[in-house]
Motif scaffolding. Structure first.
Motif, mmCIF file in Angstrom:
data_model
loop_
_atom_site.group_PDB
_atom_site.id
_atom_site.type_symbol
_atom_site.label_atom_id
_atom_site.label_comp_id
_atom_site.label_asym_id
_atom_site.label_seq_id
_atom_site.Cartn_x
_atom_site.Cartn_y
_atom_site.Cartn_z
ATOM 1 N N LEU A 22 -3.703 59.402 62.034
ATOM 2 C CA LEU A 22 -2.890 59.985 60.876
ATOM 3 C C LEU A 22 -2.353 61.687 61.159
ATOM 4 O O LEU A 22 -1.448 61.866 60.765
ATOM 5 N N LEU A 23 -3.430 62.276 61.504
ATOM 6 C CA LEU A 23 -3.072 63.501 61.878
ATOM 7 C C LEU A 23 -1.899 63.686 62.856
ATOM 8 O O LEU A 23 -0.839 64.483 62.636
ATOM 9 N N GLY A 24 -2.034 63.032 64.133
ATOM 10 C CA GLY A 24 -0.939 62.991 64.932
ATOM 11 C C GLY A 24 0.576 62.522 64.331
ATOM 12 O O GLY A 24 1.545 62.954 64.570
ATOM 13 N N MET A 64 -0.920 68.370 70.524
ATOM 14 C CA MET A 64 -1.930 67.999 69.604
ATOM 15 C C MET A 64 -3.170 67.375 70.319
ATOM 16 O O MET A 64 -4.178 67.525 69.810
ATOM 17 N N GLY A 65 -2.857 66.660 71.458
ATOM 18 C CA GLY A 65 -4.021 65.951 71.902
ATOM 19 C C GLY A 65 -4.913 67.002 72.535
ATOM 20 O O GLY A 65 -6.258 66.601 72.377
ATOM 21 N N LEU A 66 -4.498 67.894 73.381
ATOM 22 C CA LEU A 66 -5.425 69.019 73.964
ATOM 23 C C LEU A 66 -6.042 69.654 72.801
ATOM 24 O O LEU A 66 -7.193 69.957 72.647
ATOM 25 N N SER A 67 -5.282 70.255 71.802
ATOM 26 C CA SER A 67 -6.151 70.985 70.666
ATOM 27 C C SER A 67 -7.164 70.039 69.948
ATOM 28 O O SER A 67 -8.200 70.593 69.612
ATOM 29 N N GLU A 68 -7.085 68.796 69.726
ATOM 30 C CA GLU A 68 -7.839 67.939 69.115
ATOM 31 C C GLU A 68 -8.963 67.662 69.989
ATOM 32 O O GLU A 68 -10.239 67.801 69.510
ATOM 33 N N ALA A 69 -8.796 67.471 71.136
ATOM 34 C CA ALA A 69 -9.872 67.241 72.095
ATOM 35 C C ALA A 69 -10.819 68.549 72.399
ATOM 36 O O ALA A 69 -11.783 68.429 72.615
ATOM 37 N N LEU A 70 -10.150 69.667 72.237
ATOM 38 C CA LEU A 70 -10.892 71.153 72.654
ATOM 39 C C LEU A 70 -11.483 71.745 71.272
ATOM 40 O O LEU A 70 -12.107 72.652 71.177
ATOM 41 N N SER A 71 -11.220 71.023 70.216
ATOM 42 C CA SER A 71 -11.797 71.843 68.906
ATOM 43 C C SER A 71 -12.906 71.424 68.566
ATOM 44 O O SER A 71 -13.532 72.155 67.783
ATOM 45 N N THR A 89 -4.832 61.172 69.033
ATOM 46 C CA THR A 89 -3.929 62.202 68.398
ATOM 47 C C THR A 89 -2.833 62.479 69.298
ATOM 48 O O THR A 89 -1.559 62.440 68.769
ATOM 49 N N GLY A 90 -3.031 62.694 70.453
ATOM 50 C CA GLY A 90 -1.756 62.807 71.554
ATOM 51 C C GLY A 90 -0.818 61.769 71.370
ATOM 52 O O GLY A 90 0.529 62.082 71.175
ATOM 53 N N LEU A 91 -1.393 60.722 71.713
ATOM 54 C CA LEU A 91 -0.422 59.353 71.635
ATOM 55 C C LEU A 91 0.203 58.994 70.300
ATOM 56 O O LEU A 91 1.468 58.977 70.467
ATOM 57 N N VAL A 92 -0.410 59.059 69.133
ATOM 58 C CA VAL A 92 0.038 59.135 67.943
ATOM 59 C C VAL A 92 1.215 60.177 67.574
ATOM 60 O O VAL A 92 2.049 59.842 66.802
ATOM 61 N N THR A 93 0.737 61.160 68.033
ATOM 62 C CA THR A 93 1.767 62.574 67.632
ATOM 63 C C THR A 93 3.156 62.158 68.443
ATOM 64 O O THR A 93 4.254 62.384 67.970
ATOM 65 N N ALA A 94 2.940 61.442 69.624
ATOM 66 C CA ALA A 94 4.279 61.438 70.187
ATOM 67 C C ALA A 94 5.168 60.203 69.713
ATOM 68 O O ALA A 94 6.275 60.243 69.574
#
Length: 104
Positions: A22-24, A64-71, A89-94
């Motif tokens: 949902l975030l993405g 977004m994928g990188l920031s979620e994974a690293l957060s 997150t990255g996939l759904v953001t795209a």
């Protein structure tokens, strides 16, 4: 009443898969629309606006994928594997960024 393990499974699903998705989705749609409108207004060409939207949605997905994974490592918050959350997150953001570009 559902068993405690069933409640825990639903909570885990929400934290580890639904919440990052949902975030993405929301972030991708909002970030990409501004760029599409700007490109469409400046270029006055549909295909140019499409390419800008495509680039923006892919860039937002990667970011977004990188920031979620690293957060968050996931062990303290219980949010699960950072790689899985980042991928979701990255996939759904795209996808969220790309959906406004699809013809109705």
């Amino acid at each position: 009443m559902p068993a405690a393990s069933s409640r825990d499974d639903r909570r885990r699903l929400g934290l580890q898969k639904v919440q990052p998705a949902l975030l993405g989705l929301m972030d991708g749609a909002v970030l990409t629309l501004a760029r599409i409108f700007a490109a469409a207004g400046l270029a006055a060409k549909t295909f140019s606006a499409f390419l800008v939207g495509l680039a923006a949605s892919l860039g937002a997905g990667i970011s977004m994928g990188l920031s979620e994974a690293l957060s968050d490592g996931g062990s303290v918050s219980g949010r699960g594997s950072p790689v899985r959350r980042g991928a979701i997150t990255g996939l759904v953001t795209a996808v969220g960024g790309g959906s406004p570009r699809c013809p109705s």
